[in-house]
Motif scaffolding. Structure first.
Motif, PDB file in Angstrom:
ATOM      1  N   ALA A 111       0.836  -1.201   0.000  1.00 48.73           N
ATOM      2  CA  ALA A 111       0.000   0.000   0.000  1.00 48.73           C
ATOM      3  C   ALA A 111       0.870   1.250   0.000  1.00 48.73           C
ATOM      4  CB  ALA A 111      -0.943  -0.005   1.203  1.00 48.73           C
ATOM      5  N   LEU A 112       1.954   1.233   0.767  1.00 49.45           N
ATOM      6  CA  LEU A 112       2.868   2.374   0.787  1.00 49.45           C
ATOM      7  C   LEU A 112       3.529   2.573  -0.579  1.00 49.45           C
ATOM      8  CD1 LEU A 112       4.546   2.003   4.284  1.00 49.45           C
ATOM      9  CD2 LEU A 112       3.083   3.875   3.511  1.00 49.45           C
ATOM     10  N   ALA A 113       3.895   1.482  -1.218  1.00 54.79           N
ATOM     11  CA  ALA A 113       4.517   1.579  -2.542  1.00 54.79           C
ATOM     12  C   ALA A 113       3.540   2.196  -3.540  1.00 54.79           C
ATOM     13  CB  ALA A 113       4.974   0.206  -3.021  1.00 54.79           C
ATOM     14  N   GLU A 114       2.283   1.776  -3.468  1.00 54.64           N
ATOM     15  CA  GLU A 114       1.259   2.328  -4.358  1.00 54.64           C
ATOM     16  C   GLU A 114       1.063   3.818  -4.083  1.00 54.64           C
ATOM     17  OE1 GLU A 114      -3.388   1.733  -4.419  1.00 54.64           O
ATOM     18  OE2 GLU A 114      -2.384   0.006  -5.313  1.00 54.64           O
ATOM     19  N   THR A 115       1.029   4.199  -2.812  1.00 54.95           N
ATOM     20  CA  THR A 115       0.883   5.599  -2.441  1.00 54.95           C
ATOM     21  C   THR A 115       2.055   6.420  -2.939  1.00 54.95           C
ATOM     22  OG1 THR A 115      -0.396   4.972  -0.494  1.00 54.95           O
ATOM     23  CG2 THR A 115       0.536   7.172  -0.488  1.00 54.95           C
ATOM     24  N   LEU A 116       3.256   5.875  -2.818  1.00 51.45           N
ATOM     25  CA  LEU A 116       4.446   6.566  -3.307  1.00 51.45           C
ATOM     26  C   LEU A 116       4.368   6.788  -4.814  1.00 51.45           C
ATOM     27  CD1 LEU A 116       7.202   7.788  -2.720  1.00 51.45           C
ATOM     28  CD2 LEU A 116       8.178   5.514  -2.984  1.00 51.45           C
ATOM     29  N   GLU A 117       3.895   5.773  -5.547  1.00 53.30           N
ATOM     30  CA  GLU A 117       3.730   5.918  -7.000  1.00 53.30           C
ATOM     31  C   GLU A 117       2.740   7.029  -7.316  1.00 53.30           C
ATOM     32  OE1 GLU A 117       2.645   2.219  -8.831  1.00 53.30           O
ATOM     33  OE2 GLU A 117       4.392   1.175  -8.020  1.00 53.30           O
ATOM     34  N   GLN A 118       1.632   7.085  -6.563  1.00 53.05           N
ATOM     35  CA  GLN A 118       0.626   8.120  -6.785  1.00 53.05           C
ATOM     36  C   GLN A 118       1.191   9.503  -6.473  1.00 53.05           C
ATOM     37  OE1 GLN A 118      -2.583   6.769  -4.326  1.00 53.05           O
ATOM     38  NE2 GLN A 118      -3.361   5.340  -5.850  1.00 53.05           N
TER      39      GLN A 118
END
Length: 138
Positions: A111-118
């Protein structure tokens, strides 16, 4: 079954996100006997093609399955259907509580990785807008 897009759950919470759809479909295959304990789960590439999903969605689905005790990972070999009477309480770490915690950490990391991408995408858009705004002001 309705699938939410872009990782956002609409108000009301009845729409499943892509990773939840994948996890539930695999759980159902396991419960129905289509996949038996010890069977290899479909690869990430197969699941991505089957569901038109991103690698991150597939990884999140697998983390959920591990957290719920449906799957185990064998480094270098892949993910397999867990044996309910042995694998759930016999994880690499030695206890179900620890393996559940590890799975939760994996979900949070994804989830953190996805947030970072966003955030990275948003930063790029802001920078592009600022650069475009500066040029127009000349």
């Amino acid at each position: 079954m309705t699938v939410g897009r872009r990782g956002r759950r609409p108000a009301g919470g009845t729409v499943l996100l892509t990773f939840e759809v994948i996890a539930e479909a695999l759980r159902e295959r396991i419960r129905s006997g289509g996949l038996k304990p010890g069977d290899a789960l479909p690869t990430q590439a197969v699941l991505m093609a089957e569901y038109g999903a991103s690698s991150l969605s597939v990884q999140k689905a697998m983390a959920l399955l591990k957290q719920d005790g449906y799957a185990i990972s064998r480094p270098g070999k892949g993910a397999f259907v867990a044996h309910p009477d042995t694998d759930a309480g016999n994880s690499e770490m030695g206890s179900t509580a620890v393996s559940g915690t590890v799975a939760r950490v994996e979900v949070l990391e994804l989830a953190l990785a996805e947030t970072l991408e966003q955030l990275t995408a948003l930063r790029a858009r802001v920078e592009a807008l600022e650069a475009g705004g500066t040029e127009r002001g000349r």
